[in-house]
Design a protein around this motif. Structure first.
Motif, mmCIF file in Angstrom:
data_model
loop_
_atom_site.group_PDB
_atom_site.id
_atom_site.type_symbol
_atom_site.label_atom_id
_atom_site.label_comp_id
_atom_site.label_asym_id
_atom_site.label_seq_id
_atom_site.Cartn_x
_atom_site.Cartn_y
_atom_site.Cartn_z
ATOM 1 N N VAL A 169 0.861 -1.192 0.000
ATOM 2 C CA VAL A 169 0.000 0.000 0.000
ATOM 3 C C VAL A 169 0.891 1.235 0.000
ATOM 4 O O VAL A 169 1.682 1.445 0.925
ATOM 5 N N LYS A 170 0.741 2.050 -1.034
ATOM 6 C CA LYS A 170 1.631 3.188 -1.223
ATOM 7 C C LYS A 170 1.057 4.474 -0.608
ATOM 8 O O LYS A 170 -0.157 4.682 -0.599
ATOM 9 N N SER A 171 1.961 5.327 -0.143
ATOM 10 C CA SER A 171 1.586 6.665 0.311
ATOM 11 C C SER A 171 1.427 7.579 -0.897
ATOM 12 O O SER A 171 1.774 7.220 -2.037
ATOM 13 N N GLU A 172 0.933 8.792 -0.651
ATOM 14 C CA GLU A 172 0.790 9.756 -1.751
ATOM 15 C C GLU A 172 2.154 10.096 -2.350
ATOM 16 O O GLU A 172 2.278 10.274 -3.565
ATOM 17 N N ASP A 173 3.186 10.193 -1.507
ATOM 18 C CA ASP A 173 4.533 10.476 -2.020
ATOM 19 C C ASP A 173 5.031 9.346 -2.910
ATOM 20 O O ASP A 173 5.658 9.591 -3.955
ATOM 21 N N GLU A 174 4.773 8.116 -2.508
ATOM 22 C CA GLU A 174 5.202 6.975 -3.317
ATOM 23 C C GLU A 174 4.454 6.947 -4.655
ATOM 24 O O GLU A 174 5.045 6.691 -5.708
ATOM 25 N N TYR A 177 0.149 -9.930 -6.401
ATOM 26 C CA TYR A 177 0.235 -10.616 -7.683
ATOM 27 C C TYR A 177 -1.172 -10.988 -8.144
ATOM 28 O O TYR A 177 -1.955 -11.577 -7.400
ATOM 29 N N LEU A 178 -1.487 -10.614 -9.377
ATOM 30 C CA LEU A 178 -2.830 -10.835 -9.924
ATOM 31 C C LEU A 178 -2.867 -12.188 -10.612
ATOM 32 O O LEU A 178 -2.723 -12.307 -11.826
ATOM 33 N N THR A 179 -3.035 -13.222 -9.786
ATOM 34 C CA THR A 179 -3.072 -14.595 -10.276
ATOM 35 C C THR A 179 -4.471 -15.168 -10.083
ATOM 36 O O THR A 179 -5.299 -14.621 -9.342
ATOM 37 N N ALA A 180 -4.713 -16.321 -10.706
ATOM 38 C CA ALA A 180 -6.021 -16.967 -10.615
ATOM 39 C C ALA A 180 -6.312 -17.498 -9.225
ATOM 40 O O ALA A 180 -7.471 -17.814 -8.918
ATOM 41 N N THR A 181 -5.301 -17.610 -8.360
ATOM 42 C CA THR A 181 -5.487 -18.226 -7.045
ATOM 43 C C THR A 181 -5.314 -17.260 -5.882
ATOM 44 O O THR A 181 -5.438 -17.675 -4.730
ATOM 45 N N ASN A 182 -5.030 -16.001 -6.150
ATOM 46 C CA ASN A 182 -4.770 -15.045 -5.066
ATOM 47 C C ASN A 182 -6.080 -14.421 -4.599
ATOM 48 O O ASN A 182 -6.673 -13.584 -5.278
ATOM 49 N N ALA A 183 -6.531 -14.828 -3.420
ATOM 50 C CA ALA A 183 -7.809 -14.342 -2.878
ATOM 51 C C ALA A 183 -7.634 -13.116 -1.975
ATOM 52 O O ALA A 183 -8.625 -12.598 -1.450
ATOM 53 N N GLU A 184 -6.398 -12.640 -1.797
ATOM 54 C CA GLU A 184 -6.184 -11.469 -0.949
ATOM 55 C C GLU A 184 -6.891 -10.256 -1.553
ATOM 56 O O GLU A 184 -6.787 -9.993 -2.756
ATOM 57 N N PRO A 185 -7.626 -9.484 -0.743
ATOM 58 C CA PRO A 185 -8.324 -8.319 -1.294
ATOM 59 C C PRO A 185 -7.359 -7.190 -1.650
ATOM 60 O O PRO A 185 -6.373 -6.955 -0.937
ATOM 61 N N LEU A 186 -7.640 -6.517 -2.751
ATOM 62 C CA LEU A 186 -6.881 -5.323 -3.104
ATOM 63 C C LEU A 186 -7.262 -4.201 -2.142
ATOM 64 O O LEU A 186 -8.393 -4.120 -1.672
ATOM 65 N N GLU A 187 -6.279 -3.331 -1.866
ATOM 66 C CA GLU A 187 -6.512 -2.210 -0.961
ATOM 67 C C GLU A 187 -6.222 -0.901 -1.681
ATOM 68 O O GLU A 187 -5.354 -0.837 -2.565
ATOM 69 N N ALA A 188 -6.955 0.140 -1.300
ATOM 70 C CA ALA A 188 -6.710 1.462 -1.874
ATOM 71 C C ALA A 188 -5.256 1.853 -1.638
ATOM 72 O O ALA A 188 -4.721 1.699 -0.544
#
Length: 369
Positions: free
Chosen positions: A137-142, A309-320
């Protein structure tokens, strides 16, 4: 400072029930204390205790650079080549506690054994996920640094299209990309510019060579650059001169539709595999499913490939605040390949595109297919 995340890391250490971290991966050192170095074979390691001063184990030839980067906020334990790092590491780990987190995916067996010997009463546990989650998760500066890097790859990939004439070699275009990425303000290349033409464009990670561009051939240009230590990554596919034939246009449009579907799926709260599902289903429905042979994308940041990683098996939720690539492709041996890649910020309400170079098969600059 953008690269001083000590307080965030300490909170994560406490949550993970660790007493300290021993970090050696250069990107993790840079993330925590702002010192970026290429250690080669020498051990450079940062000890992050739950409280107190950070300690940097550093070879003498990096001492000046390290002091300049960290100022007086980090204690340096400097070792010389003739002495080796064992004593410096022992002093750095002294009193840090019973459980020390190490990067099992990075640390060599030899250095892990060295750490165990330096802190014989401590247990060494994997801490890879602790840092991975923070960096994702990136900051605004990043994000601002990623935006600057994206502007560079946009300009350079369009510059390459203008130079993509019959007779030019892959290697010549790749070398031009390297020069231009730096001339435009990039501090270093994220990887060797990938320029492949004709049937060789079916090699997702092939190496540019002496193959000359020919009129009517497909051309894949995949380039990346670091700005302020953060990486952008873009891919465009073109046809050299003239107009694309029917098959080239058909496959290009399938990939372009898949990329649009993947980008539209990027938003906070959705599982990472939803982006892969969205892009992959378009290609599968067009009959090219087996020709899409890699994940749909990856995270961007201090490394050009990092979580999520955007794979077919990655169930981790994306975060803002996460930043990912979306890069579907179709690859046909003996014919060629098409891939389109853009960099995307995950937002609460949808995606924000960082890259914006023109997308289209014909070679004239800025012309949409």
């Amino acid at each position: 400072m953008m690269n001083d995340h000590t307080s965030l890391v300490r909170a994560a250490i406490e949550e993970a029930q660790l007493d300290a971290l021993l970090l050696a991966a250069p990107s993790n050192l840079g993330y925590v204390c702002g010192f970026f170095a290429n250690p080669h074979e020498r051990l450079i390691a940062l000890v992050v205790p739950l409280a107190g001063t950070l300690r940097l184990v550093c070879p003498s030839l990096e001492e000046e650079a390290a002091r300049t980067a960290v100022g007086g906020d980090v204690e340096l334990l400097v070792w010389r080549d003739e002495d080796g790092p064992d004593d410096a590491l022992r002093r750095a780990l002294a009193g840090t506690g019973a459980t020390i987190g190490i990067e099992k995916q990075y640390l060599s067996v030899a250095n892990a054994e060295r750490a165990a010997a330096a802190a014989p009463s401590a247990r060494l546990d994997a801490c890879d996920d602790v840092i991975v989650r923070l960096r994702a998760v990136k900051s605004e500066d990043e994000i601002a640094a990623l935006r600057r890097a994206s502007g560079i790859v946009d300009r350079v990939v369009e510059h390459l299209v203008a130079l993509a004439e019959p007779g030019v070699t892959e290697a010549e275009l790749s070398a031009e990309a390297s020069q231009q990425l730096r001339a435009e303000g990039g501090e270093s290349l994220a990887f060797e510019p990938l320029v492949l033409t004709g049937p060789r464009s079916a090699l997702p990670h092939g190496h540019p060579g002496a193959t000359r561009l020919a009129e009517g051939d497909l051309l894949i240009c995949d380039i990346g650059v670091f700005v302020d230590h953060y990486a952008a990554d873009i891919t465009r596919t073109f046809v050299v001169g003239g107009s694309p034939d029917e098959r080239q246009r058909e496959i290009f449009e399938v990939v372009h539709e898949a990329e649009r579907a993947g980008i539209e799926a990027v938003r906070a709260g959705v599982p990472a595999h939803a982006v892969d599902d969205a892009a992959r289903s378009v290609i599968a429905e067009a009959g090219y499913g087996p020709r899409f042979i890699h994940r749909t994308g990856h995270g961007l940041g201090l490394e050009v490939h990092e979580a999520p990683y955007l794979t077919a098996t990655n169930a981790e939720p994306l975060e803002a605040g996460m930043v990912v690539t979306v890069e579907p492709g179709i690859y046909i041996e003996g014919w060629g390949g098409v891939r389109i890649e853009d960099d995307v910020v995950v937002g609460e309400d949808g995606p924000e595109l960082l890259t914006s170079a023109a997308i289209g098969l014909p070679a004239p600059l800025g012309v949409e297919a």
